[in-house]
Design an enzyme around this catalytic site. Structure first.
Site, PDB file in Angstrom:
ATOM      1  N   GLU A  31       0.830  -1.168  -0.106  1.00 44.89           N
ATOM      2  CA  GLU A  31      -0.032  -0.004  -0.076  1.00 44.89           C
ATOM      3  C   GLU A  31       0.774   1.137  -0.049  1.00 44.89           C
ATOM      4  OE1 GLU A  31      -3.082   0.168  -0.584  1.00 44.89           O
ATOM      5  OE2 GLU A  31      -4.014  -1.825   0.104  1.00 44.89           O
TER       6      GLU A  31
ATOM      7  N   ARG B 104       0.948   3.596  -3.302  1.00 48.91           N
ATOM      8  CA  ARG B 104       0.354   5.180  -2.907  1.00 48.91           C
ATOM      9  C   ARG B 104       1.386   6.258  -2.813  1.00 48.91           C
ATOM     10  NH1 ARG B 104      -5.429   4.406  -0.180  1.00 48.91           N
ATOM     11  NH2 ARG B 104      -5.684   1.729  -0.278  1.00 48.91           N
TER      12      ARG B 104
ATOM     13  N   ASP C  62      -5.133  -9.880  -8.236  1.00 55.24           N
ATOM     14  CA  ASP C  62      -5.445  -8.932  -9.470  1.00 55.24           C
ATOM     15  C   ASP C  62      -4.275  -8.441 -10.157  1.00 55.24           C
ATOM     16  OD1 ASP C  62      -5.284  -7.450  -7.271  1.00 55.24           O
ATOM     17  OD2 ASP C  62      -6.901  -6.106  -7.591  1.00 55.24           O
TER      18      ASP C  62
ATOM     19  N   GLU D 234     -11.666   1.020 -10.607  1.00 51.51           N
ATOM     20  CA  GLU D 234     -11.337  -0.116 -11.637  1.00 51.51           C
ATOM     21  C   GLU D 234     -12.219   0.065 -12.659  1.00 51.51           C
ATOM     22  OE1 GLU D 234      -9.312  -0.877  -7.982  1.00 51.51           O
ATOM     23  OE2 GLU D 234     -11.598  -0.541  -8.262  1.00 51.51           O
TER      24      GLU D 234
END
Length: 609
Positions: free
Chosen positions: A239, A243, A371, A511
């Site tokens: 993360e 980010r 994913d 998405e």
């Protein structure tokens, strides 16, 4: 000494001149007598001193013959090392050596005579450790020198509406959560996750692309003056990479401001301990202050998508800083996973950092925890100028495995969706996360870069299904998870999709909008713009509150959406950014032949190798 006056008074001058031969003989006897009077230890010291002097003289003479490097050149090299690596020169020896290797290009060059006789001395061949990527494969990172881009702001009403939404969100964040990770727009508070000002860093490139120069400058000043990483707090490697590291690097490349890169280097160094495992597969959690890392508290495994979706950022950090250690650590993970056994290119969603092995019979999905493994295979291949074949090959195998095992259709309208596989028997579960909607955009990107054209058919059909997950709900907002009916029943009212109560939340995710942008960019089909505008209006109608936009718990009831009082940072970084780019009629704001977006929507440059 006699003066002239003294010489005039004297009758004569008497000179006492010694016989030269006799004097030498007497001196020789005296020296020999003194030598014999020395102890054996003293004579040994003299022997060593003479030998050392002879060797030193020989070395100096040899150096003058073989080295034509001028003092100015030496000073320049030293200055360049200090300029490129001002912090590293005071730390461990291996970092100093690494910095010098970067400046010297990896080879020592000796120039003799008049400069025509050049001898190139190759370094010894490096034998990589097990599971380690050979530095020769990476080479010296090709440096990207940012050329600041200029954006002119919105060009149409739809873009202006998106900017208005961004400013509304930003105003609430500035008022009630400035410097904190997330705003709670209903209770006028904030949520702290990592204590790194996620919303600010995640928003930098969005503001820059939108032409919000005042907001960007204010955020830039906060990063320079207030963003620090020296805190005793665990953060999630993935993360923070996508980010914060991704946000800093994108801001650096778009604006050309070196301050962002310096912050990124500091952060990258603090996250490197996560890779200090026996397998090279990183731990999921890292403490930026103590520079230590460990597995997640809930178990021994890391998520597969998390450990394979940090390579774009770490590679770009190496290329931007010309410090290979970041790329080496992250690329080693992709190399390791490449050699693991897979299920027709598909990977389980958990991997053990200590053993480096997948958790046996874990779920296989292109949704949560799986994913971006597939996304980053393609995007790394693109980022490196399509030069690392195994990345492309693993991506193609993964898509082939998806088409073989995961692609299913609904019973009534034959909507195509991506299912999941469970357990040792690989039982099919007709369930798809909203996260999976990223795949349409990724497939379209691959086709643009020369991969099989039939991937575009899969992308188009999947995107239509994702659209249906939105418009079949009363709010016109998709749930987090959708289930599909695959067996036709006798009920004439049978539906293709249904949503469980616990899955009915919408987190303002990007998405679907992301894939709409890619499909619009590559096809110019305005249908995708219109779909995006329809979803934007739904956000306006059901998630907008006084101080921003909030996630909601229930997309199935327009009268009871049950707001969650939380704005995720990806609302600024991705959802609004992709909407703004989707409504760019010129399709020229970001050139996808020169830039590749990371998993958090931050654009990074494409390299030639």
């Amino acid at each position: 000494m006699f003066s002239p006056r003294d010489l005039a008074k004297a009758d004569y001058v008497s000179l006492n001149i010694n016989d030269g031969t006799a004097f030498a003989r007497t001196t020789s006897r005296s020296v020999w007598r003194q030598w014999n009077q020395l102890s054996r230890f003293q004579r040994n010291i003299c022997y060593f001193a003479v030998i050392a002097i002879v060797i030193l003289v020989f070395y100096l003479l040899s150096g003058k013959t073989q080295n034509n490097t001028t003092e100015e050149e030496s000073d320049y090299d030293s200055a360049k090392i200090v300029q490129d690596h001002p912090k590293q020169l005071k730390v461990a020896d291996e970092i100093i050596i690494e910095s010098i290797d970067q400046v010297g290009g990896g080879n020592a060059v000796g120039v003799g005579g008049g400069g025509n006789n050049v001898e190139v001395i190759d370094e010894p061949e490096f034998q990589p450790e097990a599971n380690q990527v050979d530095d020769d494969q990476i080479g010296e990172p090709p440096q990207h020198k940012p050329q600041p881009l200029k954006f002119n702001g919105p060009q149409n009403d739809r873009q202006r509406a998106v900017i208005k939404a961004f400013k509304h969100s930003w105003s609430g964040y500035k008022t009630y959560a400035w410097g904190h990770d997330n705003i709670k727009p209903i209770t006028k508070g904030y949520h702290e996750w990592f204590g790194l000002g996620l919303t600010i860093v995640d928003s930098l490139d969005t503001m820059y692309i939108m032409g919000l120069n005042d907001e960007f400058q204010e955020a830039r000043n906060w990063v320079q003056n207030s963003l620090t990483f020296d805190q005793n707090r665990d953060v999630n490697l993935f993360e923070v990479t996508i980010r914060v590291l991704g946000g800093l690097l994108a801001a650096y490349h778009l604006s050309g401001d070196r301050m962002f890169l310096d912050k990124a280097i500091d952060l990258g160094d603090r996250m490197l301990p996560a890779f200090s495992t026996r397998s090279g597969v990183p731990y999921s959690d890292v403490n930026l202050g103590t520079r230590s890392a460990h597995s997640p508290k809930w178990g021994p495994d890391s998520s597969t998508s998390e450990i394979t979706s940090i390579q774009l950022e770490f590679r770009d950090l190496s290329r931007s800083s010309r410090q290979p250690r970041f790329e080496t650590a992250a690329a080693k993970v992709s190399e390791h996973v490449h050699h693991l056994e897979k299920y027709d290119g598909l990977v389980p969603i958990f991997i053990n950092a200590n053993t480096g092995l997948f958790r046996e019979y874990a779920v296989i999905t292109l949704g949560a925890r799986g994913d971006s493994y597939y996304e980053y295979l393609l995007k790394q291949w693109i980022q490196t100028g399509k030069t690392i074949d195994y990345l492309r090959d693993d991506y193609l195998l993964g898509i082939a495995g998806t088409q073989k095992h995961l692609v299913r259709r609904t019973a009534v309208n034959k909507y195509l969706f991506i299912a999941e596989l469970l357990g040792a028997a690989r039982d099919m579960k007709p369930k798809m996360d909203h996260l999976t909607c990223y795949l349409s955009g990724t497939l379209a990107l691959g086709v643009h870069f020369g991969l099989p054209s039939d991937h575009m058919t899969l992308a188009t059909e999947l995107l239509n299904t994702c659209y249906q997950t939105y418009v079949t709900q009363p709010t016109c907002l998709a749930p987090e998870i959708t289930y599909f009916n695959v067996q036709k029943s006798g009920d004439e009212n049978q539906k293709d999709m249904y949503v469980k109560t616990n899955d009915a939340h919408n987190l303002l995710r990007p998405e679907f909008i992301e894939s709409l942008y890619y499909m619009w960019y590559f096809t110019g089909n305005k249908t995708y713009q219109n779909w995006g505008w329809q979803i934007f209006q739904a956000f306006e109608n059901y998630t907008k509150v006084e101080n921003g936009y909030t996630s909601i718990n229930n997309v199935k009831n327009v009268d009871n959406t049950r707001p969650r009082d939380m704005t995720e940072s990806f609302w600024y970084a991705e959802t609004l950014k992709y909407l703004y780019l989707l409504f760019d009629d010129t399709r020229q704001l970001i050139d996808l032949d020169k830039w590749v977006f990371n998993s958090e929507g931050h654009p990074l440059p494409i390299y030639e190798s």
